[in-house]
Design a protein around this motif. Sequence first.
Motif, PDB file in Angstrom:
ATOM      1  N   TYR A 225     -34.871 -47.223 -57.373  1.00 18.60           N
ATOM      2  CA  TYR A 225     -33.671 -48.195 -56.904  1.00 18.60           C
ATOM      3  C   TYR A 225     -32.273 -47.513 -57.045  1.00 18.60           C
ATOM      4  O   TYR A 225     -31.445 -47.823 -56.773  1.00 18.60           O
ATOM      5  CB  TYR A 225     -33.743 -49.307 -57.608  1.00 18.60           C
TER       6      TYR A 225
ATOM      7  N   ARG B 164     -32.332 -43.668 -53.209  1.00 17.77           N
ATOM      8  CA  ARG B 164     -32.201 -44.209 -52.001  1.00 17.77           C
ATOM      9  C   ARG B 164     -31.583 -43.484 -50.973  1.00 17.77           C
ATOM     10  O   ARG B 164     -31.822 -43.188 -49.716  1.00 17.77           O
ATOM     11  CB  ARG B 164     -31.126 -45.578 -52.205  1.00 17.77           C
TER      12      ARG B 164
ATOM     13  N   THR C  74     -43.590 -48.109 -54.873  1.00 20.25           N
ATOM     14  CA  THR C  74     -43.896 -49.245 -55.059  1.00 20.25           C
ATOM     15  C   THR C  74     -42.577 -50.108 -55.447  1.00 20.25           C
ATOM     16  O   THR C  74     -41.962 -49.495 -55.854  1.00 20.25           O
ATOM     17  CB  THR C  74     -45.164 -49.503 -55.986  1.00 20.25           C
ATOM     18  N   PRO C  75     -42.821 -51.426 -55.498  1.00 21.18           N
ATOM     19  CA  PRO C  75     -41.704 -52.030 -55.872  1.00 21.18           C
ATOM     20  C   PRO C  75     -41.408 -52.205 -57.229  1.00 21.18           C
ATOM     21  O   PRO C  75     -40.319 -52.450 -58.031  1.00 21.18           O
ATOM     22  CB  PRO C  75     -42.050 -53.644 -55.565  1.00 21.18           C
TER      23      PRO C  75
ATOM     24  N   ASP D 175     -41.609 -49.202 -58.961  1.00 18.90           N
ATOM     25  CA  ASP D 175     -41.065 -47.935 -59.167  1.00 18.90           C
ATOM     26  C   ASP D 175     -39.437 -48.062 -59.736  1.00 18.90           C
ATOM     27  O   ASP D 175     -38.603 -48.286 -58.881  1.00 18.90           O
ATOM     28  CB  ASP D 175     -41.202 -46.954 -58.161  1.00 18.90           C
TER      29      ASP D 175
END
Length: 113
Positions: free
Chosen positions: A34, A39, A27-28, A30
């Motif tokens: 990042y 990634r 989710t944003p 988390d």
Amino acid sequence: HLKKREWGAWMMTALGILAKLKRLRGTPFDVFGYGGERRRERRLIADFEATVDELLGGLTTDNHGLAVEIARLPLAIRGFGHVKEGTLADAEARQRDLLESFRDPATHQTAAE
């Protein structure tokens, strides 16, 4: 290379809190998602899906074994940090060679002979 550290008993409490935040993965919210390593892992998933699509599009009875070998390459990517980087580099180099053979059957036949 990372160095091992010794932590106090309070770390078990901190890890317990992190475990409860597991539902935030993907989710944003988390915050660990990042990082560069996460990634890269998401990119690897997308790359794998694209590779499987290519393999399925060009699959024949003659190149089936080669396609299976290519599809299994992600299983060789193991470890964390610098260890994972090394296994990833090896797997990517092997994939380049195998995909070249898959895309050009003449190369594959001469390599197999």
